[in-house]
Design an enzyme around this catalytic site. Structure first.
Site, short mmCIF file in Angstrom:
data_model
loop_
_atom_site.label_atom_id
_atom_site.label_comp_id
_atom_site.label_asym_id
_atom_site.label_seq_id
_atom_site.Cartn_x
_atom_site.Cartn_y
_atom_site.Cartn_z
N LEU A 131 0.81 -1.39 0.07
CA LEU A 131 0.20 0.08 0.26
C LEU A 131 0.80 1.41 0.25
O LEU A 131 0.62 2.05 -0.40
CB LEU A 131 -0.88 0.18 1.24
CG LEU A 131 -1.55 0.85 1.19
CD1 LEU A 131 -2.73 1.33 0.57
CD2 LEU A 131 -2.78 1.26 2.78
N ILE A 163 7.88 -2.95 2.22
CA ILE A 163 7.00 -2.98 2.26
C ILE A 163 7.52 -5.15 2.89
O ILE A 163 8.98 -5.22 2.59
CB ILE A 163 6.41 -4.06 0.45
CG1 ILE A 163 6.30 -2.99 -0.17
CG2 ILE A 163 5.90 -5.28 0.63
CD1 ILE A 163 5.05 -1.76 1.05
N THR A 164 6.96 -5.01 3.78
CA THR A 164 7.35 -6.55 4.28
C THR A 164 7.14 -8.45 4.05
O THR A 164 6.27 -7.88 3.42
CB THR A 164 6.29 -6.84 6.30
OG1 THR A 164 6.43 -5.08 6.79
CG2 THR A 164 7.50 -7.45 7.08
N GLN A 344 15.85 -1.40 30.88
CA GLN A 344 16.56 -0.55 32.51
C GLN A 344 16.78 -1.46 33.75
O GLN A 344 17.07 -1.36 35.10
CB GLN A 344 15.00 0.24 33.17
CG GLN A 344 15.63 2.06 33.96
CD GLN A 344 16.79 2.85 33.72
OE1 GLN A 344 17.18 2.93 32.74
NE2 GLN A 344 17.22 2.80 34.43
N GLY A 347 20.22 -2.94 34.18
CA GLY A 347 21.34 -2.12 33.88
C GLY A 347 21.74 -2.48 32.57
O GLY A 347 21.42 -2.24 31.30
N GLU A 371 1.03 -0.49 9.56
CA GLU A 371 -0.42 -0.22 9.20
C GLU A 371 -0.66 0.98 10.02
O GLU A 371 -2.02 1.12 10.71
CB GLU A 371 -0.29 -1.67 10.25
CG GLU A 371 0.10 -2.65 9.90
CD GLU A 371 -0.62 -4.40 9.55
OE1 GLU A 371 -2.17 -3.55 10.20
OE2 GLU A 371 -0.39 -5.35 8.81
C1 LIG Z 1 9.76 -2.15 8.45
C2 LIG Z 1 8.66 -1.34 7.83
C3 LIG Z 1 7.56 -1.90 7.58
C4 LIG Z 1 6.80 -1.85 6.43
N1 LIG Z 1 5.65 -3.00 6.14
C5 LIG Z 1 4.57 -2.36 5.16
C6 LIG Z 1 4.18 -2.96 4.16
O1 LIG Z 1 4.41 -4.36 4.13
N2 LIG Z 1 3.39 -2.69 3.56
C7 LIG Z 1 3.00 -1.32 3.22
O2 LIG Z 1 1.81 -0.94 2.37
N3 LIG Z 1 3.55 -0.54 3.83
C8 LIG Z 1 4.29 -1.21 5.39
N4 LIG Z 1 5.34 0.39 5.93
C9 LIG Z 1 4.67 1.84 5.20
C10 LIG Z 1 4.30 1.87 6.85
O3 LIG Z 1 3.08 1.39 6.89
C11 LIG Z 1 3.98 3.61 7.26
O4 LIG Z 1 6.24 4.29 7.35
C12 LIG Z 1 3.32 4.10 7.98
O5 LIG Z 1 1.87 4.13 7.78
C13 LIG Z 1 3.65 5.77 8.24
O6 LIG Z 1 4.16 6.29 6.18
P1 LIG Z 1 5.33 7.06 5.96
O7 LIG Z 1 6.34 6.52 6.92
O8 LIG Z 1 5.12 7.87 5.12
O9 LIG Z 1 4.83 8.99 7.88
P2 LIG Z 1 4.39 10.14 7.46
O10 LIG Z 1 3.47 9.39 6.41
O11 LIG Z 1 5.77 11.07 6.54
O12 LIG Z 1 4.24 10.36 8.80
C14 LIG Z 1 5.40 11.13 9.67
C15 LIG Z 1 5.18 11.40 10.87
O13 LIG Z 1 4.37 12.54 10.31
C16 LIG Z 1 3.23 11.96 10.89
N5 LIG Z 1 1.59 12.63 10.54
C17 LIG Z 1 0.84 12.67 8.88
N6 LIG Z 1 0.06 12.90 9.19
C18 LIG Z 1 -0.25 13.23 10.65
C19 LIG Z 1 -1.68 13.64 10.49
N7 LIG Z 1 -2.51 13.99 9.21
N8 LIG Z 1 -1.96 14.04 11.63
C20 LIG Z 1 -0.80 14.11 12.91
N9 LIG Z 1 0.68 13.34 12.46
C21 LIG Z 1 0.93 12.88 11.19
C22 LIG Z 1 3.37 10.60 11.05
O14 LIG Z 1 2.53 10.06 12.50
C23 LIG Z 1 4.68 10.75 11.81
O15 LIG Z 1 5.28 10.76 12.72
C24 LIG Z 1 6.36 -0.49 6.86
C25 LIG Z 1 6.98 0.30 7.65
C26 LIG Z 1 8.52 -0.40 7.80
C27 LIG Z 1 9.37 1.35 9.14
#
Ligand SMILES: Cc1cc2nc3c(=O)[nH]c(=O)nc-3n(C[C@H](O)[C@H](O)[C@H](O)COP(=O)(O)OP(=O)(O)OC[C@H]3O[C@@H](n4cnc5c(N)ncnc54)[C@H](O)[C@@H]3O)c2cc1C
Length: 388
Positions: A131, A163-164, A344, A347, A371
């Site tokens: 996604l 993507i995991t 913690q 230690g 997610e």
């Molecule tokens: C190890 C790993 C595995 C993953 N696996 C999958 C997978 O299998 N499939 C898949 O589709 N995706 C996957 N993801 C993607 C993951 O779901 C996204 O990284 C996540 O949804 C956040 O999107 P972003 O990284 O673009 O952060 P951003 O959207 O850029 O967010 C950055 C910060 O802004 C905050 N923020 C953004 N919008 C708002 C708002 N409207 N109000 C307040 N705060 C906001 C967020 O909370 C965050 O703190 C994975 C990510 C990682 C790191």
């Protein structure tokens, strides 16, 4: 005490607890021994996968009609929780098999289900979920990956990020824009893409803080042609299906978080009873006891919320969106707090790799991010509250 039988309803069934014991035995004997190495080498724990397949815990949610064991949502959570208790990366095997196949279970044709679910149930294939994009994480509707109609099929161009289990999975649910001029959110469709489809490749392995045994890579589509019968649901329904999927699978991330926290608490409990300072076991200090009590209290609250959300997922209750988001958000915050406290309690020993709690603390962090970040979970919860 009352004899009212209704009180018996508010607990896990004997079957669920027998399942927990069975998963715990496999996790302890066959998965825990590989957890530190999978983390150290950032290598997919194939031996853990084989152990999960041998015991039918790799994709327990798949129904009997498709050759699976048909575990309910709570049983699936218990499997994920118990695996995460020893190895968070391995718990992503059942968790992401559910994430990848849930769009099919919710919306695919009988033909797609009959073709793609049985190999996953047999442990011959894994299923991932595409996604997110580099520029479209929280704001999923702004995705750029495109699927263009071409004769009786579709041609995909674009990428999916983080993507995991990418690369180790044979099948992928991929969300792509099929109507670029269409209404935002209603212009996306879902497809099954196979690893062997021409024009589909992977980016390099991401170098991560935690869950290192679970490969995370980009999906890259360059003129990738898929047949028309690979669309999941109707054109334009993709994002709706993707978000409905997350309502169910956020509960499983809550279960993963509970498992990681339980693993850290269990280890810390053993340690404080052995470690002596000032002439006594550190478990005898009230300051330590209060920390342990707080950790266990928060963890049990998280577990109860996850299990209630799992029951709602199984029944398809109307308030699942709220409960799925609440369970994932609360349990992941608890996992972060409990694993940090476990470090913690050990230690200096907590900060080095000789003991598993530093890995568990690193692994816990992702549960607050994927997610949907915990900020996004609060948006989901508030939306449902204000709709009422
Ligand atoms: C190890 C790993 C595995 C993953 N696996 C999958 C997978 O299998 N499939 C898949 O589709 N995706 C996957 N993801 C993607 C993951 O779901 C996204 O990284 C996540 O949804 C956040 O999107 P972003 O990284 O673009 O952060 P951003 O959207 O850029 O967010 C950055 C910060 O802004 C905050 N923020 C953004 N919008 C708002 C708002 N409207 N109000 C307040 N705060 C906001 C967020 O909370 C965050 O703190 C994975 C990510 C990682 C790191």
């Amino acid at each position: 005490m009352s004899n009212n039988k209704d009180f018996d309803l508010f607990r896990t069934s004997d079957d669920h607890e027998e399942l927990r014991a069975a998963v715990r035995a496999v996790a302890q004997d066959k998965i825990a021994p590989h957890a530190a190495e999978a983390d150290e080498l950032a290598a997919f724990p194939k031996a853990s996968y084989d152990a999960l397949v041998a015991s039918d815990f790799h994709a327990p949610h798949i129904g009997e009609a498709y050759g699976g064991v048909g575990a309910d949502a709570l049983a699936t959570c218990i499997v994920i929780e118990e695996v995460a208790r020893v190895c968070a990366a391995s718990s992503l095997i059942p968790a992401v098999n559910k994430l990848g196949t849930m769009p099919l279970i919710l919306a695919a044709s009988d033909e797609i289900k009959a073709k793609y679910l049985p190999p996953v149930a047999r442990g011959e294939a894994m299923f991932a979920y595409g996604l997110s994009e580099r520029e479209a994480g929280s704001d999923t509707a702004s995705m750029k990956c495109r699927a263009r109609a071409d004769g009786d099929g579709w041609v995909l161009n674009g990428q999916k990020s983080w993507i995991t289990n990418a690369g180790v999975s044979s099948f992928y649910t991929v969300l792509a824009v099929t109507d670029p001029e269409g209404k935002r959110g209603s212009n996306v469709s879902a497809f099954v893409v196979e690893k062997s489809d021409p024009g589909f490749t992977f980016g390099d392995l991401e170098r991560k803080m935690g869950i290192k045994g679970s490969p995370t890579r980009e999906l890259i589509f360059e003129g990738c042609r898929v047949p028309g019968d690979r669309m999941v649901g109707a054109p334009g329904e993709g994002l709706k299906i993707a978000l409905a999927t997350l309502d169910h699978t956020r509960v499983t991330i809550g279960a993963q978080a509970v498992g990681i926290a339980q693993g850290a608490l269990d280890f810390a409990l053993g340690y404080v009873k052995e470690r002596s300072q000032f002439g006594k076991h550190i478990a005898q200090f009230q300051g330590i006891q209060f920390m342990l009590a707080d950790m266990a209290m928060k963890l049990e609250a998280a577990r109860q919320l996850v299990y209630v959300a799992a029951a709602k997922s199984e029944r398809g209750d109307k308030d699942l969106s709220f409960f799925g988001a609440a369970a994932k958000c609360f349990a992941s915050d608890v996992a972060m707090a409990v694993t940090t406290d476990a470090v913690q309690l050990l230690g200096g020993a907590g900060y080095v790799k000789d003991y598993p709690v530093e890995r568990m603390m690193r692994d816990a962090k992702i549960t607050q991010i994927y997610e949907g970040t915990n900020q996004i979970q609060r948006i989901v919860m508030a939306r449902q509250l204000l709709k009422a």
